[in-house]
Design a protein around this motif. Structure first.
Motif, PDB file in Angstrom:
ATOM      1  N   SER A  11       0.847  -1.211   0.000  1.00 30.93           N
ATOM      2  CA  SER A  11       0.000   0.000   0.000  1.00 30.93           C
ATOM      3  C   SER A  11       0.872   1.247   0.000  1.00 30.93           C
ATOM      4  O   SER A  11       0.630   2.194  -0.768  1.00 30.93           O
ATOM      5  N   ARG A  15       1.183   4.037  -3.017  1.00 35.15           N
ATOM      6  CA  ARG A  15       0.912   5.455  -2.745  1.00 35.15           C
ATOM      7  C   ARG A  15       2.101   6.308  -3.214  1.00 35.15           C
ATOM      8  O   ARG A  15       1.942   7.274  -3.946  1.00 35.15           O
ATOM      9  N   SER A  20      -2.404   3.168  -9.396  1.00 36.18           N
ATOM     10  CA  SER A  20      -3.827   3.047  -9.060  1.00 36.18           C
ATOM     11  C   SER A  20      -4.458   1.818  -9.701  1.00 36.18           C
ATOM     12  O   SER A  20      -5.606   1.487  -9.444  1.00 36.18           O
ATOM     13  N   ASN A  21      -3.677   1.132 -10.553  1.00 36.23           N
ATOM     14  CA  ASN A  21      -4.252  -0.012 -11.276  1.00 36.23           C
ATOM     15  C   ASN A  21      -3.353  -1.231 -11.102  1.00 36.23           C
ATOM     16  O   ASN A  21      -2.222  -1.253 -11.591  1.00 36.23           O
ATOM     17  N   ASP A  36      -9.137 -13.700  -0.970  1.00 35.25           N
ATOM     18  CA  ASP A  36      -9.274 -12.280  -0.585  1.00 35.25           C
ATOM     19  C   ASP A  36      -7.967 -11.685  -0.072  1.00 35.25           C
ATOM     20  O   ASP A  36      -7.981 -10.717   0.680  1.00 35.25           O
ATOM     21  N   SER A  39      -7.579  -7.950  -0.411  1.00 37.68           N
ATOM     22  CA  SER A  39      -8.793  -7.132  -0.252  1.00 37.68           C
ATOM     23  C   SER A  39      -8.551  -5.919   0.649  1.00 37.68           C
ATOM     24  O   SER A  39      -9.327  -4.967   0.619  1.00 37.68           O
ATOM     25  N   ASP A  40      -7.466  -5.945   1.442  1.00 41.69           N
ATOM     26  CA  ASP A  40      -7.217  -4.803   2.328  1.00 41.69           C
ATOM     27  C   ASP A  40      -6.287  -3.748   1.723  1.00 41.69           C
ATOM     28  O   ASP A  40      -5.854  -2.824   2.424  1.00 41.69           O
ATOM     29  N   SER A  42      -5.322  -0.429  -0.258  1.00 35.63           N
ATOM     30  CA  SER A  42      -6.020   0.867  -0.225  1.00 35.63           C
ATOM     31  C   SER A  42      -7.157   0.925  -1.260  1.00 35.63           C
ATOM     32  O   SER A  42      -7.046   0.399  -2.373  1.00 35.63           O
ATOM     33  N   GLU A  43      -8.239   1.618  -0.903  1.00 40.62           N
ATOM     34  CA  GLU A  43      -9.388   1.738  -1.816  1.00 40.62           C
ATOM     35  C   GLU A  43      -9.052   2.570  -3.052  1.00 40.62           C
ATOM     36  O   GLU A  43      -9.782   2.542  -4.038  1.00 40.62           O
ATOM     37  N   ASP A  44      -7.944   3.282  -3.001  1.00 49.59           N
ATOM     38  CA  ASP A  44      -7.543   4.095  -4.162  1.00 49.59           C
ATOM     39  C   ASP A  44      -6.986   3.234  -5.294  1.00 49.59           C
ATOM     40  O   ASP A  44      -6.704   3.721  -6.383  1.00 49.59           O
ATOM     41  N   SER A  46      -7.410   0.061  -7.879  1.00 54.96           N
ATOM     42  CA  SER A  46      -8.345  -0.931  -8.440  1.00 54.96           C
ATOM     43  C   SER A  46      -7.573  -2.226  -8.685  1.00 54.96           C
ATOM     44  O   SER A  46      -6.419  -2.189  -9.149  1.00 54.96           O
TER      45      SER A  46
END
Ligand code: GLY
Length: 344
Positions: A11, A15, A20-21, A36, A39-40, A42-44, A46
């Protein structure tokens, strides 16, 4: 190290690098156990996922084309990050795709097998097979970030796979750390593999690769056990009784340690410790003169040899390897026939 460290480091890396991809490349076995895992993140970011059939057959140019096409269909640009989540097949193939798609995108490996943690995922060797020709097409292309190993993956790994990785782990002890070898000698089972053993191997390989990234000299030290190991592995595959890579390497460690002793490099007492240790975990085949004759062509085809001699990495003590020691085929003969006297 745990999953949370890997996710945190990734993450932070994404950053810092404005990524972002992410495309995760994995196989069906890993997907079954860890659907999964990311799955944790960052939401930024995809995250897309490609799930390959498990096994070496996926390490092909045909699969490479399919992945290139997938990335193109998804309009992935040079800022896409490939995350190879699996064993050596996934990291070799994924690294190759990363090195070629759009002339190179960034990538990292999250290895799930012991073999990949300590070998395949480090050092930037990428590639695919051409039918039976292993790693015939490939590149040197380094991961953007080297992540810590998570040995909890070993809990879902078949025993044979752990044993195979253990063969490579023993190699690192023999070429790099007498203390690690002492610790391995105290082990009663593969459940006693510790994070610090794995970390030693990772650090050792990273240091060697730093000195010789293109595998032209010093890096050959990592081939200890592999001249015999590759020959045993290829021969076994050809007669329809395949053996796992690291298990063949462990058998190679046995014979190449013996060769080291026969050439007056490795003291006899140290050879004896190795000869006592390896058969506790690995079946060591007897090499009769006939069998040696069958193995020789595989060794002679090895790309690392020149002028008709065979280039071995040998040991001059436990914990210290010597790369590129030239041996002739005739000098291998004492390895056969006389073997029984050394097996207890
Ligand atoms: N597997 C040996 C190397 O990466 O050089």
């Amino acid at each position: 190290m745990a999953k949370s460290d890997i996710i945190r480091q990734l993450s932070e890396h994404f950053r810092r690098q404005n990524i972002s991809n992410v495309v995760v490349l994995t196989d069906e076995n890993v997907e079954k156990h860890y659907p999964d895992y990311f799955s944790d993140l960052s939401e930024d970011v995809s995250v897309d996922k490609i799930v390959l059939p498990a096994g070496e057959q996926s390490k092909s140019i045909e699969t490479t084309v399919q992945i290139w096409q997938y990335l193109a269909d998804k309009q992935c640009d040079r800022n896409t990050f490939l995350l190879n989540f699996g064993g050596g097949t996934v990291s070799d193939l994924g690294g190759f795709v990363a090195s070629t798609y759009k002339r190179g995108v960034r990538y990292a490996n999250v290895p799930t097998t012991l073999l990949a943690m300590i070998d395949a995922s480090i050092g930037g060797k990428t590639g695919v097979n051409l039918q039976l020709l292993k790693n015939a097409v490939g590149t040197f292309y380094f991961p953007d970030i080297q992540l810590p190993a998570d040995i909890s993956f070993l809990e879902t790994l078949p025993g044979e796979e752990v044993l195979s990785g253990f063969g490579e782990l023993v190699k690192y002890a023999l070429i790099g750390s007498a203390e690690l070898f002492d610790n391995l000698c105290k082990m009663k089972s593969l459940f006693e593999i510790r994070t610090e053993f794995v970390d030693f191997c990772i650090n050792f390989k990273q240091e060697v690769v730093k000195k010789d990234p293109n595998d032209l000299g010093v890096r050959h030290i990592l081939n200890f056990g592999h001249t015999f190991g590759h020959a045993l592995e290829s021969h076994a595959a050809e007669i329809g009784k395949p053996i796992a890579h690291g298990i063949a390497v462990a058998q190679g460690l046995y014979y190449e340690s013996r060769l080291s002793m026969q050439h007056g490099l490795l003291p006899k007492a140290e050879w004896q410790r190795i000869a006592d240790f390896l058969p506790k975990f690995f079946l060591i085949p007897e090499i009769t003169p006939d069998f040696l004759e069958q193995l020789l062509p595989y060794m002679q085809n090895d790309k690392k040899n020149h002028d008709g001699t065979l280039n071995f990495t040998l040991l001059d003590r436990i914990g210290h390897g010597i790369p590129d020691y030239a041996i002739t085929a005739t000098e291998l003969l004492p390895l056969s026939g006389l073997l029984k006297e050394f097996i207890h």
